[in-house]
Design a protein around this motif. Structure first.
Motif, PDB file in Angstrom:
ATOM      1  N   GLN A  79      40.738  46.193  48.000  1.00 26.16           N
ATOM      2  CA  GLN A  79      40.977  45.972  46.572  1.00 26.16           C
ATOM      3  C   GLN A  79      41.260  44.517  46.255  1.00 26.16           C
ATOM      4  N   SER A  80      40.992  43.624  47.198  1.00 16.60           N
ATOM      5  CA  SER A  80      41.273  42.207  46.986  1.00 16.60           C
ATOM      6  C   SER A  80      39.999  41.403  47.204  1.00 16.60           C
ATOM      7  N   ALA A  81      40.127  40.186  47.693  1.00 18.94           N
ATOM      8  CA  ALA A  81      38.990  39.272  47.779  1.00 18.94           C
ATOM      9  C   ALA A  81      38.084  39.536  48.982  1.00 18.94           C
ATOM     10  N   GLN A  82      38.596  40.235  50.006  1.00 20.90           N
ATOM     11  CA  GLN A  82      37.782  40.511  51.194  1.00 20.90           C
ATOM     12  C   GLN A  82      36.622  41.440  50.806  1.00 20.90           C
ATOM     13  N   PRO A  83      35.379  41.002  51.026  1.00 19.65           N
ATOM     14  CA  PRO A  83      34.254  41.855  50.634  1.00 19.65           C
ATOM     15  C   PRO A  83      34.006  42.986  51.636  1.00 19.65           C
ATOM     16  N   PHE A  84      33.615  44.127  51.114  1.00 21.54           N
ATOM     17  CA  PHE A  84      33.211  45.274  51.934  1.00 21.54           C
ATOM     18  C   PHE A  84      31.934  45.851  51.326  1.00 21.54           C
ATOM     19  N   GLU A 101      37.435  28.522  25.868  1.00 19.28           N
ATOM     20  CA  GLU A 101      37.943  29.733  26.499  1.00 19.28           C
ATOM     21  C   GLU A 101      37.152  29.972  27.777  1.00 19.28           C
ATOM     22  N   PRO A 102      37.740  30.644  28.751  1.00 19.10           N
ATOM     23  CA  PRO A 102      37.001  30.888  29.996  1.00 19.10           C
ATOM     24  C   PRO A 102      35.883  31.896  29.797  1.00 19.10           C
ATOM     25  N   LYS A 103      34.838  31.752  30.606  1.00 21.28           N
ATOM     26  CA  LYS A 103      33.753  32.740  30.590  1.00 21.28           C
ATOM     27  C   LYS A 103      34.196  34.032  31.268  1.00 21.28           C
ATOM     28  N   ALA A 104      35.042  33.912  32.275  1.00 19.96           N
ATOM     29  CA  ALA A 104      35.463  35.085  33.042  1.00 19.96           C
ATOM     30  C   ALA A 104      36.379  35.977  32.211  1.00 19.96           C
ATOM     31  N   PRO A 105      36.183  37.288  32.257  1.00 20.23           N
ATOM     32  CA  PRO A 105      37.088  38.213  31.576  1.00 20.23           C
ATOM     33  C   PRO A 105      38.298  38.516  32.448  1.00 20.23           C
ATOM     34  N   TYR A 106      39.248  39.252  31.910  1.00 15.45           N
ATOM     35  CA  TYR A 106      40.351  39.750  32.723  1.00 15.45           C
ATOM     36  C   TYR A 106      40.603  41.209  32.380  1.00 15.45           C
ATOM     37  N   VAL A 107      41.199  41.920  33.348  1.00 15.98           N
ATOM     38  CA  VAL A 107      41.531  43.330  33.151  1.00 15.98           C
ATOM     39  C   VAL A 107      43.025  43.522  33.387  1.00 15.98           C
ATOM     40  N   VAL A 108      43.553  44.589  32.837  1.00 16.69           N
ATOM     41  CA  VAL A 108      44.959  44.961  33.030  1.00 16.69           C
ATOM     42  C   VAL A 108      45.012  46.056  34.084  1.00 16.69           C
ATOM     43  N   LYS A 109      45.914  45.900  35.048  1.00 18.27           N
ATOM     44  CA  LYS A 109      45.930  46.820  36.187  1.00 18.27           C
ATOM     45  C   LYS A 109      47.359  46.992  36.698  1.00 18.27           C
ATOM     46  N   ALA A 110      47.688  48.184  37.159  1.00 15.73           N
ATOM     47  CA  ALA A 110      49.009  48.431  37.742  1.00 15.73           C
ATOM     48  C   ALA A 110      49.096  47.795  39.133  1.00 15.73           C
ATOM     49  N   PRO A 143      40.059  35.160  38.760  1.00 15.00           N
ATOM     50  CA  PRO A 143      38.758  35.781  38.996  1.00 15.00           C
ATOM     51  C   PRO A 143      38.050  35.153  40.184  1.00 15.00           C
ATOM     52  N   ALA A 144      37.063  35.865  40.709  1.00 13.00           N
ATOM     53  CA  ALA A 144      36.227  35.289  41.761  1.00 13.00           C
ATOM     54  C   ALA A 144      35.371  34.184  41.159  1.00 13.00           C
ATOM     55  N   PRO A 145      35.221  33.077  41.866  1.00  9.24           N
ATOM     56  CA  PRO A 145      34.432  31.962  41.317  1.00  9.24           C
ATOM     57  C   PRO A 145      32.996  32.341  40.987  1.00  9.24           C
ATOM     58  N   ASP A 146      32.437  33.314  41.714  1.00 12.33           N
ATOM     59  CA  ASP A 146      31.044  33.697  41.474  1.00 12.33           C
ATOM     60  C   ASP A 146      30.894  34.766  40.401  1.00 12.33           C
ATOM     61  N   GLY A 147      32.016  35.134  39.768  1.00 12.11           N
ATOM     62  CA  GLY A 147      31.953  36.115  38.701  1.00 12.11           C
ATOM     63  C   GLY A 147      31.949  37.556  39.150  1.00 12.11           C
ATOM     64  N   ARG A 181      34.374  39.241  40.435  1.00 16.18           N
ATOM     65  CA  ARG A 181      35.665  39.904  40.228  1.00 16.18           C
ATOM     66  C   ARG A 181      36.343  39.262  39.023  1.00 16.18           C
ATOM     67  N   PRO A 182      36.808  40.062  38.060  1.00 18.51           N
ATOM     68  CA  PRO A 182      37.488  39.476  36.903  1.00 18.51           C
ATOM     69  C   PRO A 182      38.894  39.013  37.256  1.00 18.51           C
ATOM     70  N   GLY A 183      39.527  38.269  36.354  1.00 18.42           N
ATOM     71  CA  GLY A 183      40.942  37.998  36.504  1.00 18.42           C
ATOM     72  C   GLY A 183      41.704  39.308  36.350  1.00 18.42           C
ATOM     73  N   ILE A 184      42.858  39.398  36.992  1.00 19.76           N
ATOM     74  CA  ILE A 184      43.634  40.641  36.931  1.00 19.76           C
ATOM     75  C   ILE A 184      45.050  40.343  36.444  1.00 19.76           C
ATOM     76  N   PHE A 185      45.429  40.987  35.356  1.00 17.41           N
ATOM     77  CA  PHE A 185      46.786  40.930  34.823  1.00 17.41           C
ATOM     78  C   PHE A 185      47.503  42.166  35.361  1.00 17.41           C
ATOM     79  N   TYR A 186      48.366  41.940  36.363  1.00 20.12           N
ATOM     80  CA  TYR A 186      49.071  43.038  37.021  1.00 20.12           C
ATOM     81  C   TYR A 186      50.374  43.370  36.288  1.00 20.12           C
ATOM     82  N   ILE A 187      50.586  44.653  36.041  1.00 22.86           N
ATOM     83  CA  ILE A 187      51.841  45.156  35.498  1.00 22.86           C
ATOM     84  C   ILE A 187      52.484  46.055  36.549  1.00 22.86           C
ATOM     85  N   ASN A 188      53.745  45.808  36.849  1.00 30.70           N
ATOM     86  CA  ASN A 188      54.450  46.621  37.842  1.00 30.70           C
ATOM     87  C   ASN A 188      55.013  47.865  37.164  1.00 30.70           C
ATOM     88  N   THR A 189      54.466  49.020  37.501  1.00 33.13           N
ATOM     89  CA  THR A 189      54.893  50.285  36.886  1.00 33.13           C
ATOM     90  C   THR A 189      55.882  51.047  37.764  1.00 33.13           C
TER      91      THR A 189
END
Length: 605
Positions: free
Chosen positions: A156-161, A377-386, A403-407, A409-417
């Motif tokens: 779920q992070s930057a390591q590709p699979f 404004e940045p071209k990259a979007p962001y998502v909200v995620k727990a 976000p990933a430089p190549d687009g 992966r979006p930026g991630i706004f993490y909320i601790n639930t």
């Protein structure tokens, strides 16, 4: 033809600069070192040097390479902790520091001048820091490559699979992690002998971060997650082979490594953890903390000066909080109002899904208002995620991942639930501004997208700039038409108060002998924060000396520069243009940012 010519010039410079580092006995006067350099501009020389610097720096941190989209390092982990590797890093810094002396700074302008100034400052600071024994404290409950590795292994992070080769790359990276973790244990054991150990509460919080990965069935491991999500394009034979390889990796390598570390912490580290919490109590601790202040803030302020600034800010914000209390008609003292905000169910969501949905709605509201103050404004979007469950207990209330430089992966706004009582509704607007837009997401994503930035700056940064910008962004809320509800405005004050208290607590712990309980009591008395959140914050400041100072001090400097620009330009002052100037060159140390803004102001007059 032009592209080929440029490539040949660049390769010549690389050779020339490398040759200049030879000893006098190795120099050959027939080599074209000096002539090649003399034929090139100072900017051309610097362009090649900073490119080489960044590429070589990745060998010291392959994890950053993966985050930054350089996947040739995906099979490598951090170098083991050793004196030999510290010596290599010192030599690396000195080499590039010497190479910079070959370039005529007076011939540089614009982005090239900033590159020179930033790299020169960074190298001097890094070399200064090598004298301190941070390698004896390689991990803590807030940060460390052990958590980065778990994130990578989760898929779920930057390591590709995405391919079979990707899966095999991670197996090799895991071998490096096991070796690195053994060196962490050895370093921490040295720390016990030298009296450089974590405070007891922090050491105890580390233990569950390792024990959680000690499983008896491979399928129960976080590291089995990529196997559960193998692409359909893999053949059955490939899937079967990878499944067996990952079971072996988990049960024969990772579980034993995590078990050894858990045993070490329980039996050989936690019993020797210290009762004190500040860096001043460590060997050479006062100088070490002064360095942390300089590194994190890029400013020349003493602990005493910062502590006094914090006390004044806390008092000012308390006064504004009392105004809100009166505005909403609450009868009682401010402390009772704090308790009301902590304890009343009306200020909290019942489920994690409701909380995440609320932030997604605020995102739409804020995004629509940004053109009022920004023309970029940045071209990259962001998502909200727990926040992921495996790290939620020790994680901050909110955070941002770029976000990933190549687009991909979006930026991630993490909320601790993890604790919904630590996520009040009145923080929705201010927290979204800070972590996402126009705060961290704007600044970090834009920095990656500026084509003229060399990679060492595109993927680098300064806490004081990033956090100072995000807190400054919060202060724009009313200009964006937000904070119209008095409780939402209280949320802004509550967030600002948190940053003001950080100035008091960070310096209190590390320079003035404050105890952990002192810090907890202070925060509870001066805010409506949940106790669980207060404890996590207090332990964060203990673990990261100096980091928490960056927010308020960075905000102060950006506001100071805005006031300066407004005063100098008068009616010509354009807030959108000012914000562009702050963001368009990426993160900068505050003294260099100040010089840059003053040059810009002069050019506008």
């Amino acid at each position: 033809m032009k592209v080929i010519k440029i490539a040949l010039v660049a390769s010549s410079v690389m050779f020339a600069l490398s040759g200049c580092m030879s000893t006098s006995s190795q120099l050959n006067t027939n080599q074209p070192v000096a002539p090649v350099i003399s034929e090139l501009s100072a900017k051309q020389q610097l362009d090649v040097l900073v490119a080489q610097y960044y590429d070589e720096s990745l060998t010291f941190n392959p994890l950053s390479a993966t985050y930054n989209g350089r996947h040739e390092f995906d099979d490598q982990f951090l170098p083991v902790i050793s004196q030999a590797n510290r010596d290599k890093k010192t030599a690396f810094y000195k080499k590039y520091q010497q190479r910079l002396t070959l370039i005529d700074e007076s011939q540089l302008t614009g982005q090239a001048l900033l590159n020179f100034e930033v790299l020169s400052r960074d190298l001097a600071l890094k070399l200064e820091g090598m004298q301190y024994k941070d390698y004896l404290l390689p991990i803590n409950q807030m940060s460390g490559a052990h958590n980065t590795f778990a994130g990578f292994g989760s898929g779920q992070s930057a390591q590709p699979f995405n391919t079979v080769a990707d899966y095999e790359q991670f197996i090799k990276r895991a071998d490096g992690f096991v070796k690195w973790l053994a060196s962490v244990e050895q370093s921490m054991a040295q720390g016990v002998k030298q009296g450089v150990v974590l405070p007891m509460p922090l050491a105890k919080k580390l233990l569950p971060q390792f024990k959680v990965h000690v499983v008896t069935n491979a399928e129960d491991s976080l590291f089995y997650s990529p196997i559960k999500a193998m692409p359909d394009s893999f053949s059955n034979a490939q899937k079967q082979q990878l499944t067996e390889q990952y079971k072996t990796l988990i049960l024969d390598k990772l579980v034993p490594a995590y078990q050894r570390m858990s045993d070490f912490l329980l039996n050989d580290y936690i019993p020797y953890a210290r009762d004190s919490v500040g860096y001043a109590d460590l060997p050479n601790g006062k100088a070490w903390y002064d360095y942390q202040i300089k590194k994190n803030t890029t400013l020349s302020l003493s602990a005493d000066e910062i502590h006094d600034i914090g006390l004044r800010e806390v008092s000012r914000i308390l006064s504004e909080m009392k105004t809100v209390k009166n505005t909403v008609g609450f009868k009682g003292e401010l402390s009772a109002f704090f308790n009301h905000l902590r304890d009343s169910d009306e200020f909290y969501y019942k489920t994690a899904d409701e909380l995440i949905a609320a932030y997604e709605q605020i995102k739409v509201k804020i995004d629509a208002r940004l053109p009022r103050l920004f023309n970029i404004e940045p071209k990259a979007p962001y998502v909200v995620k727990a926040v992921e469950a495996y790290r939620a207990q020790s994680a901050a209330g909110a955070s941002y991942a770029g976000p990933a430089p190549d687009g991909s992966r979006p930026g991630i706004f993490y909320i601790n639930t993890y604790n919904l009582k630590a996520q009040p509704k009145f923080l929705l607007e201010t927290l979204s501004i800070h972590e996402a837009a126009p705060g961290h997401h704007f600044q970090i994503a834009l920095q990656q997208e500026v084509q003229s930035l060399p990679d060492f700056r595109k993927f680098g940064g300064y806490t004081v700039f990033a956090e100072g910008w995000a807190l400054y962004a919060e202060s724009l809320g009313k200009e964006l038409g937000l904070f119209t509800d008095p409780y939402m405005w209280y949320g802004r004050l509550n967030d600002e108060q948190l940053r003001a208290m950080r100035l008091v607590l960070d310096t209190g712990f590390h320079a003035k002998g404050w105890t952990r309980q002192q810090g907890i009591d202070y925060m509870l008395a001066n805010s409506s924060m949940a106790k669980s959140d207060v404890i996590a914050e207090v332990e964060r400041y203990i673990a990261w000396p100096g980091q928490a100072l960056s927010y308020k001090l960075g905000e102060f400097k950006i506001k100071e520069l805005r006031d300066y620009a407004h005063q100098q330009l008068g009616e010509q002052f354009d807030i959108k243009a000012f914000h562009t100037q702050i963001l368009i060159d990426g993160a900068l140390p505050m003294p260099i940012l100040e010089q840059k803004i003053k040059r810009w102001v002069k050019s506008q007059q």
